[in-house]
Design an enzyme around this catalytic site. Structure first.
Site, mmCIF file in Angstrom:
data_model
loop_
_atom_site.group_PDB
_atom_site.id
_atom_site.type_symbol
_atom_site.label_atom_id
_atom_site.label_comp_id
_atom_site.label_asym_id
_atom_site.label_seq_id
_atom_site.Cartn_x
_atom_site.Cartn_y
_atom_site.Cartn_z
ATOM 1 N N CYS A 95 0.932 -1.108 0.140
ATOM 2 C CA CYS A 95 -0.040 0.192 -0.023
ATOM 3 C C CYS A 95 0.977 1.091 -0.189
ATOM 4 O O CYS A 95 1.887 1.262 0.805
ATOM 5 C CB CYS A 95 -1.027 -0.046 1.224
ATOM 6 S SG CYS A 95 -1.819 1.423 1.528
ATOM 7 N N HIS A 123 3.930 -7.370 14.042
ATOM 8 C CA HIS A 123 3.080 -7.170 12.727
ATOM 9 C C HIS A 123 4.072 -7.013 11.405
ATOM 10 O O HIS A 123 5.188 -6.324 11.651
ATOM 11 C CB HIS A 123 2.165 -5.991 12.788
ATOM 12 C CG HIS A 123 1.275 -6.066 11.918
ATOM 13 N ND1 HIS A 123 1.440 -5.381 10.399
ATOM 14 C CD2 HIS A 123 -0.059 -6.307 11.745
ATOM 15 C CE1 HIS A 123 0.477 -5.469 9.717
ATOM 16 N NE2 HIS A 123 -0.642 -5.834 10.782
ATOM 17 N N GLU A 125 4.028 -5.288 8.941
ATOM 18 C CA GLU A 125 4.462 -3.913 8.624
ATOM 19 C C GLU A 125 5.240 -3.396 9.514
ATOM 20 O O GLU A 125 6.188 -2.590 9.016
ATOM 21 C CB GLU A 125 2.748 -3.204 8.656
ATOM 22 C CG GLU A 125 3.449 -1.671 8.117
ATOM 23 C CD GLU A 125 2.107 -0.702 8.752
ATOM 24 O OE1 GLU A 125 0.876 -1.348 8.242
ATOM 25 O OE2 GLU A 125 2.447 0.364 8.746
HETATM 26 FE FE1 F3S Z 1 -3.125 1.006 3.226
HETATM 27 FE FE2 F3S Z 1 -4.472 1.939 5.228
HETATM 28 FE FE3 F3S Z 1 -5.574 0.001 3.988
HETATM 29 S S1 F3S Z 1 -2.422 1.612 5.036
HETATM 30 S S2 F3S Z 1 -3.967 -1.096 3.521
HETATM 31 S S3 F3S Z 1 -5.321 2.001 2.828
HETATM 32 S S4 F3S Z 1 -5.543 0.683 6.151
#
Ligand code: F3S
Length: 284
Positions: A95, A123, A125
């Site tokens: 993302c 996590h 991320e």
């Molecule tokens: Fe991106 Fe926010 Fe969704 S970081 S994956 S838009 S929760």
């Protein structure tokens, strides 16, 4: 029974994009790999598995020329080099907001800050964020942990994209007292902020709140936490089967929210179930 669906519930932009990339890739490829589950929703992941999407956790499971999709949470910096070395083809579904958090960590670290990351240590991320820090850092998940930090000259503060902004801001105030120079980069994505805000609003108006999503989804767990603090009867459900154990007697207003990795059809199934409960109850 009135059903109140929180605005901004369900798939976020990043998850939607990742799923679309998988769908597009499946058109011309029978076998596709993802590094870890593409999203934190076991139902969606098992459906994709039956269509040829295999989840791997180790690059050694792949051969040269295999096609790997990087999920929306992203991967650690070093893994990109390993992937290239192994000649594995990639489609990067990280993302853009997660990438922003990676860049923020790199920037703060380059500026010589002691980097404080608000997030879940395990996590993926956060593991990705850490991989961009070239120096000292710490991952914290509560105000108490921030209070316990030693004083530093320069602190750089950021968060995992799906953290609670209220907590982020209160920890910011604590960190102000922990250094002479505090740099803050708010990396919480707007989709998360809105989803949490709308879930809060809904929880304030109902007697019972349902939060739909994968139990392994960090952002859904946070929604549940937020709603539980406001509405005592808050339930975390993965599928409609979990609704069988909930007592809807005397409940007239039910709220629904859902994590960023919860597809619409699961939310719709919950609504249908509630409509049936309501219909049967009113009939009697
Ligand atoms: Fe991106 Fe926010 Fe969704 S970081 S994956 S838009 S929760």
């Amino acid at each position: 029974m009135n059903i109140l669906i929180a605005k901004n519930a369900g798939f976020c932009f990043g998850v939607e994009r990742a799923i679309s990339l998988v769908e597009e890739t499946l058109v011309n490829n029978k076998k596709v790999y993802t590094y870890g589950p593409i999203i934190h929703n076991p139902i969606v992941v098992s459906k994709l598995e039956s269509r040829g999407v295999k989840v791997i956790y180790d690059l050694n499971e792949l051969n040269s020329g295999d096609l790997l999709i990087i999920r929306s949470h992203g991967i650690a910096k070093k893994l990109y080099c390993d992937i290239e070395r192994k000649n594995i083809k990639i489609i990067d579904a990280t993302c853009p907001f997660v990438k922003k958090a990676y860049n923020a960590a790199e920037k703060l670290s380059r500026e010589g800050c002691f980097v404080v990351i608000l997030g879940d240590r395990k996590h993926p991320e956060v593991e990705g964020i850490i991989s961009y820090v070239d120096g000292e850092y710490v991952v914290i998940s509560s105000s108490l942990e921030a209070i316990k930090l030693r004083k530093k000259e320069k602190i750089g503060y950021l968060a995992q994209t799906t953290q609670d902004r209220k907590l982020f801001m209160s920890i910011k105030d604590i960190l102000t007292l922990k250094c002479d120079n505090l740099k803050v980069l708010d990396t919480i994505c707007n989709a998360t902020y809105l989803r949490q805000k709308d879930a809060r609003d809904a929880a304030e108006k109902v007697e019972l709140m349902l939060i739909v999503g994968g139990k392994n989804s960090g952002n859904t767990n946070r929604l549940f936490q937020i709603c539980s603090e406001i509405c005592k009867k808050s339930y975390f459900i993965e599928t409609i089967n979990d609704l069988n154990n909930i007592d809807f007697q005397g409940i007239n207003n039910v709220g629904i929210s859902a994590g960023a990795s919860t597809p619409n059809y699961l939310i719709n199934e919950v609504i249908e179930y509630l409509n049936e409960v309501s219909y049967v109850r009113d009939k009697w």
